[in-house]
Design a protein around this motif. Structure first.
Motif, PDB file in Angstrom:
ATOM      1  N   ALA A   1       0.833  -1.213   0.000  1.00 41.16           N
ATOM      2  CA  ALA A   1       0.000   0.000   0.000  1.00 41.16           C
ATOM      3  C   ALA A   1       0.865   1.260   0.000  1.00 41.16           C
ATOM      4  O   ALA A   1       0.597   2.226  -0.716  1.00 41.16           O
ATOM      5  CB  ALA A   1      -0.939  -0.002   1.205  1.00 41.16           C
TER       6      ALA A   1
ATOM      7  N   GLU B   1       2.440   1.875  -3.346  1.00 39.37           N
ATOM      8  CA  GLU B   1       1.431   2.385  -4.284  1.00 39.37           C
ATOM      9  C   GLU B   1       1.234   3.877  -4.105  1.00 39.37           C
ATOM     10  O   GLU B   1       1.080   4.625  -5.057  1.00 39.37           O
ATOM     11  CB  GLU B   1       0.086   1.680  -4.063  1.00 39.37           C
ATOM     12  N   TRP B   2       1.192   4.298  -2.850  1.00 41.71           N
ATOM     13  CA  TRP B   2       0.909   5.715  -2.595  1.00 41.71           C
ATOM     14  C   TRP B   2       1.758   6.212  -1.425  1.00 41.71           C
ATOM     15  O   TRP B   2       1.299   6.263  -0.280  1.00 41.71           O
ATOM     16  CB  TRP B   2      -0.582   5.906  -2.321  1.00 41.71           C
TER      17      TRP B   2
ATOM     18  N   LEU C   1       0.996   8.345   1.855  1.00 39.54           N
ATOM     19  CA  LEU C   1       0.282   7.838   3.036  1.00 39.54           C
ATOM     20  C   LEU C   1       1.161   7.854   4.289  1.00 39.54           C
ATOM     21  O   LEU C   1       0.642   7.931   5.403  1.00 39.54           O
ATOM     22  CB  LEU C   1      -0.198   6.406   2.785  1.00 39.54           C
TER      23      LEU C   1
ATOM     24  N   LEU D   1       0.252  11.163   5.432  1.00 40.03           N
ATOM     25  CA  LEU D   1      -1.181  11.382   5.629  1.00 40.03           C
ATOM     26  C   LEU D   1      -1.739  10.513   6.761  1.00 40.03           C
ATOM     27  O   LEU D   1      -2.709  10.893   7.407  1.00 40.03           O
ATOM     28  CB  LEU D   1      -1.938  11.047   4.329  1.00 40.03           C
ATOM     29  N   ALA D   2      -1.154   9.342   6.935  1.00 37.46           N
ATOM     30  CA  ALA D   2      -1.654   8.425   7.967  1.00 37.46           C
ATOM     31  C   ALA D   2      -0.463   7.850   8.724  1.00 37.46           C
ATOM     32  O   ALA D   2      -0.193   6.650   8.679  1.00 37.46           O
ATOM     33  CB  ALA D   2      -2.473   7.310   7.323  1.00 37.46           C
TER      34      ALA D   2
ATOM     35  N   ALA E   1      -0.699   4.733  10.929  1.00 34.89           N
ATOM     36  CA  ALA E   1      -1.259   3.502  10.373  1.00 34.89           C
ATOM     37  C   ALA E   1      -0.178   2.471  10.039  1.00 34.89           C
ATOM     38  O   ALA E   1      -0.480   1.301   9.848  1.00 34.89           O
ATOM     39  CB  ALA E   1      -2.084   3.816   9.125  1.00 34.89           C
ATOM     40  N   PHE E   2       1.073   2.917   9.982  1.00 37.74           N
ATOM     41  CA  PHE E   2       2.136   2.009   9.532  1.00 37.74           C
ATOM     42  C   PHE E   2       3.248   1.867  10.566  1.00 37.74           C
ATOM     43  O   PHE E   2       3.708   2.867  11.116  1.00 37.74           O
ATOM     44  CB  PHE E   2       2.765   2.535   8.230  1.00 37.74           C
TER      45      PHE E   2
ATOM     46  N   ARG F   1      -3.762   5.559  -7.992  1.00 40.64           N
ATOM     47  CA  ARG F   1      -2.981   5.089  -6.857  1.00 40.64           C
ATOM     48  C   ARG F   1      -3.804   5.027  -5.575  1.00 40.64           C
ATOM     49  O   ARG F   1      -3.572   4.176  -4.712  1.00 40.64           O
ATOM     50  CB  ARG F   1      -1.745   5.962  -6.671  1.00 40.64           C
TER      51      ARG F   1
ATOM     52  N   ALA G   1      -5.547   1.803  -5.896  1.00 41.89           N
ATOM     53  CA  ALA G   1      -4.588   0.703  -5.749  1.00 41.89           C
ATOM     54  C   ALA G   1      -4.211   0.510  -4.277  1.00 41.89           C
ATOM     55  O   ALA G   1      -4.216  -0.617  -3.764  1.00 41.89           O
ATOM     56  CB  ALA G   1      -3.350   0.971  -6.595  1.00 41.89           C
ATOM     57  N   ALA G   2      -3.901   1.607  -3.591  1.00 44.42           N
ATOM     58  CA  ALA G   2      -3.470   1.492  -2.188  1.00 44.42           C
ATOM     59  C   ALA G   2      -4.592   0.918  -1.322  1.00 44.42           C
ATOM     60  O   ALA G   2      -4.361   0.062  -0.471  1.00 44.42           O
ATOM     61  CB  ALA G   2      -3.035   2.858  -1.658  1.00 44.42           C
TER      62      ALA G   2
ATOM     63  N   GLU H   1      -5.035  -2.760  -1.869  1.00 46.66           N
ATOM     64  CA  GLU H   1      -3.946  -3.502  -1.227  1.00 46.66           C
ATOM     65  C   GLU H   1      -4.231  -3.695   0.262  1.00 46.66           C
ATOM     66  O   GLU H   1      -3.970  -4.743   0.824  1.00 46.66           O
ATOM     67  CB  GLU H   1      -2.607  -2.747  -1.370  1.00 46.66           C
ATOM     68  N   TRP H   2      -4.737  -2.629   0.890  1.00 47.04           N
ATOM     69  CA  TRP H   2      -4.946  -2.717   2.338  1.00 47.04           C
ATOM     70  C   TRP H   2      -6.238  -2.008   2.702  1.00 47.04           C
ATOM     71  O   TRP H   2      -6.235  -0.840   3.099  1.00 47.04           O
ATOM     72  CB  TRP H   2      -3.744  -2.127   3.085  1.00 47.04           C
TER      73      TRP H   2
ATOM     74  N   LEU I   1      -7.261   0.631   5.516  1.00 49.23           N
ATOM     75  CA  LEU I   1      -6.890   2.050   5.491  1.00 49.23           C
ATOM     76  C   LEU I   1      -8.110   2.964   5.424  1.00 49.23           C
ATOM     77  O   LEU I   1      -8.050   4.107   5.879  1.00 49.23           O
ATOM     78  CB  LEU I   1      -5.978   2.336   4.289  1.00 49.23           C
TER      79      LEU I   1
ATOM     80  N   LEU J   1      -8.581   3.347   9.009  1.00 52.63           N
ATOM     81  CA  LEU J   1      -7.410   3.850   9.734  1.00 52.63           C
ATOM     82  C   LEU J   1      -7.058   5.276   9.323  1.00 52.63           C
ATOM     83  O   LEU J   1      -6.507   6.030  10.116  1.00 52.63           O
ATOM     84  CB  LEU J   1      -6.205   2.945   9.457  1.00 52.63           C
ATOM     85  N   ALA J   2      -7.337   5.608   8.072  1.00 61.48           N
ATOM     86  CA  ALA J   2      -6.987   6.947   7.571  1.00 61.48           C
ATOM     87  C   ALA J   2      -8.165   7.486   6.763  1.00 61.48           C
ATOM     88  O   ALA J   2      -8.063   7.694   5.559  1.00 61.48           O
ATOM     89  CB  ALA J   2      -5.727   6.860   6.711  1.00 61.48           C
TER      90      ALA J   2
ATOM     91  N   ALA K   1      -7.852  10.432   4.351  1.00 60.62           N
ATOM     92  CA  ALA K   1      -6.823  10.416   3.305  1.00 60.62           C
ATOM     93  C   ALA K   1      -7.410  10.102   1.936  1.00 60.62           C
ATOM     94  O   ALA K   1      -6.756  10.330   0.919  1.00 60.62           O
ATOM     95  CB  ALA K   1      -5.745   9.399   3.668  1.00 60.62           C
TER      96      ALA K   1
ATOM     97  N   ARG L   1       2.577  -1.944 -13.775  1.00 57.03           N
ATOM     98  CA  ARG L   1       1.524  -2.840 -13.264  1.00 57.03           C
ATOM     99  C   ARG L   1       1.303  -4.011 -14.200  1.00 57.03           C
ATOM    100  O   ARG L   1       0.743  -5.009 -13.798  1.00 57.03           O
ATOM    101  CB  ARG L   1       0.179  -2.115 -13.165  1.00 57.03           C
TER     102      ARG L   1
END
Lengths: 475, 475
Positions: free
Chosen positions: A73, A76-77, A80, A83-84, A87-88, B69, B72-73, B76-77, B80, B83-84, B87, B302
């Motif tokens: 994730a 991809e962006w 984040l 922005l978050a 979260a990671f 994106r 895509a992000a 993937e998860w 989010l 969580l965000a 965003a 991709r």
């Protein structure tokens, strides 16, 4: 104009067979559609796809490893991370930043052989696994192991009498690819009565038979851990297989995609062929395949994997590079998946505890299901099943009565396909008949995955079906 | 043992050529490595990869479309979204949720033909573009357009005398794939003096020539907008091309990956072959290719794309399905990229304004650079360049003096490769010599992309080099 007809197409295409996604799988998909209707009229309420090692598919729902998806994730962006920020985990943020610096945008084509930085990490992983050097220049990242196998076989088949030694039972990618590229499969049987072991003598006999038929063996395919058998090779056998390859000038194609799916690693450990080649200082050309689709990652959809070339000359490496360059590059999402697989979190990293817990759960579930399923299948009349020590599958042998074989003949099916279709019709469980993988004449098998949660309920269905089947057709 | 040698491999492999990632590109990569050293000794401080349409690569840095994106992000998860929550725009959250419900985990293999829901969206996109029905069952999602082209050509070549009509200049994927599958390329020249137009007569002549050589034409490749030419076909020409295909029982392979890269759409609009086939109720079998790598998405890494089959029978569709099933499925990240491309944000969606702005900037930059570059190249002595109305490239013709040709001969290079190597050595700009795409005997070209930011400085370098070159070798 003449309409375009099948007869006017490449005749090799017609010969290709790939049972894992064949008749059974297509019918299972149709049932899945039918189940969307309220009044579906089927005797089951879900289809269970045990035909393919696809851990994360709907119904099996093995969760992805959180670490993998965190990294995916964020690559991809990347914004984040700001922005978050909470979260990671910190190690994920550092990892994604490092990958971003090396790769740039993941929307760009990479080096056709794969991102150099990721290939370096793969080489380190191999070195740590085996204790011998690995060269990133000899590693090719691929869109799953299948893409690599297909490329190598297409390069090795230099005329219609060139052959490749294939274990029986085998994963049907090998025969499919050989059919497509007009090569000759040279089958050698594994020993079911000895836990699907590999016998040097049997391979020698297959080579002799090939020579008598005017077929020139070019390569030996070994699947270790086995598919569909789950068997693991002992190191002594691996040494002998290398000697055999050396004696007969064979390229060794080592399909090692299940290398971490080990249910009883103390008795049945995995040793890579790369390690044995290095240890023995063997001159045998070796191509070793690995994948992110299996193991604990189970990231089939990303299409990621790699192959490592050992004892392959630079001019041949240049040819391989040329061929992969026509396809531009492997999917970057798969390449990042490879990086995540070969560089999991380490103790002390913020992601480590969760990663450890998630991977332990997957290993334990597979081990438990494999044991439960093989034990209960073995207790059914007319069924015998090797308790597989590795990979994701079982390959039970089923006795089918004359009456069942006659019914199959009338239905225009192979007896094992007839059994598997009846199983699907009755339970919604989709397996693959043994005829898709190969078996001795007069024997019948099917392959099923050990991925289904709720193993007891699942085996109840298999048992109930089998009992009804033999009640109808006898043993 | 005999070591594995190039001579023992499939001889078709040796014939494959793919100049886009050939000698020039490999040397450019070496320079890029060299530039990492402080004391690199090179007369430039960066390598500019104008050899390949790869918008997001380092140095070109076309930013990805944010909407792509975002989606895509989140796929993937998915967690989010909670969580965000701030965003992501609301339409992105809704889109990712919808995709998640349809696909399940993106780590699972999908349907081999691509996620059914995404194929339905592709069909809607085609219907809206053309005004004619499209059937999701006739659409195959692929790992980029190249994978689809390669599959179709491998299926169409049914013997070593089967041929495919290829425009010259062409994108070398076609000759590479034909070489690999032992088919015969049947070249037909485009008319440079008429803006690289396509002539029915020229194709008819090529077909006659093929027949005289005992070659059976099976298919016609059309690249529209052209690569490397950027030319767009007029609808009248497309109608005539279909008639020609019908007359000669040819399958039409329509490479339409640059369909939204239009610099002067009022004079040079794009019309799909699918639309013309439907309009004319033509029986010609058509396979149309599209990709997420080009256009405004530029998501090369991709590996996503699709092909649509028209007038192709169900039994052939089943064969195509079988072949793609051996490779399991196209990368899911690419499939989601296709969904994003065919379903961009609509006015009123939270993502729309930014998406509109970003795509407008990309269109305008390409248009501006193409015009500037072709104008300034045309004013150089010995250079003429069609002002391409589409795609991402220019394909200038360069006159090379006898002296330059003699120097090339001594260096063991084609004259245009000699020129391109000298350009790379002097400026760090990597282009592809015309010999990689094809050209008339005695003519020389090169292809360069119009993707480099800072177009004035970039063309300054081209000009300065060219002037020095003709000072040394004459015009």
């Amino acid at each position: 104009m003449r309409p375009l007809s099948v007869d006017s197409l490449n005749p090799s295409i017609a010969k290709v067979e790939y049972a894992v996604r064949g008749e059974l799988a297509i019918k299972a998909e149709e049932y899945r559609e039918q189940l969307r209707q309220l009044d579906h009229g089927l005797p089951f309420d879900k289809v269970i796809s045990s035909n393919i090692g696809n851990p994360q598919q709907k119904g099996l729902d093995q969760p992805p490893i959180t670490f993998s998806r965190h990294v995916a994730a964020l690559t991809e962006w990347p914004a984040l991370a700001d922005l978050a920020p909470n979260a990671f985990p910190k190690d994920v943020i550092a990892r994604a930043k490092e990958l971003g610096e090396e790769i740039g945008s993941i929307g760009a084509y990479t080096h056709s052989q794969g991102v150099p930085f990721i290939r370096k990490n793969v080489a380190k992983f191999i070195e740590e696994r085996d204790g011998y050097p690995s060269n990133p220049a000899h590693i090719f990242l691929t869109g799953g192991a299948s893409a690599g196998v297909s490329l190598l076989i297409s390069m090795l088949i230099n005329n219609p009498k060139a052959g490749v030694l294939i274990p029986i039972p085998q994963y049907p990618l090998y025969t499919a690819t050989l059919a497509q590229h007009n090569g000759v499969p040279i089958p050698y049987h594994l020993e079911e009565s000895d836990g699907w072991s590999t016998s040097i003598e049997t391979i020698e006999e297959a080579i002799e038979r090939a020579h008598r038929d005017g077929v020139v063996p070019k390569a030996l395919v070994i699947i270790n851990p086995g598919n569909p058998t789950g068997a693991l090779l002992a190191e002594e056998t691996q040494v002998k297989l290398l000697e055999l390859c050396e004696k007969h000038s064979l390229v060794l194609l080592a399909d090692e995609v299940y290398q971490v799916n080990l249910h009883r690693p103390d008795d049945h450990p995995f040793t890579s062929f790369k390690k044995i080649v290095a240890q023995q200082q063997s001159p045998v050309p070796l191509v070793s395949f690995h994948s992110i689709s299996k193991g604990v990652t189970g990231e089939c959809g990303r299409r990621g994997g790699y192959f490592e070339c050992t004892n392959i000359s630079d001019d041949i490496l240049a040819l391989i590079y040329k061929m992969v360059s026509v396809g531009l590059c492997p999917p970057v999402s798969g390449q990042i998946g490879v990086d995540t697989m070969v560089r999991p979190p380490q103790p002390g990293d913020e992601s480590y505890e969760l990663w450890k817990k998630e991977t332990d759960v997957i290993h334990e579930a597979l081990r438990h299901r494999t044991m439960t399923m093989s034990g209960r299948l073995n207790s059914l009349p007319g069924v015998s099943c090797v308790n597989s020590p590795g990979a994701l599958y079982l390959y039970p042998q089923i006795q089918l009565s004359d009456k069942a074989q006659e019914a199959a003949r009338k239905a225009g099916k192979q007896p094992d396909a007839f059994y598997a279709l009846a199983l699907l019709d009755a339970t919604g469980i989709c397996v693959v008949p043994g005829s898709g993988f190969g078996q001795k004449k007069g024997e019948w098998h099917y392959r099923l995955t050990c991925l289904c949660p709720g193993v007891d309920e699942y085996v109840n269905k298999l048992e109930k079906f089998h009992e009804e089947f033999i009640e109808k057709y006898g043993v």
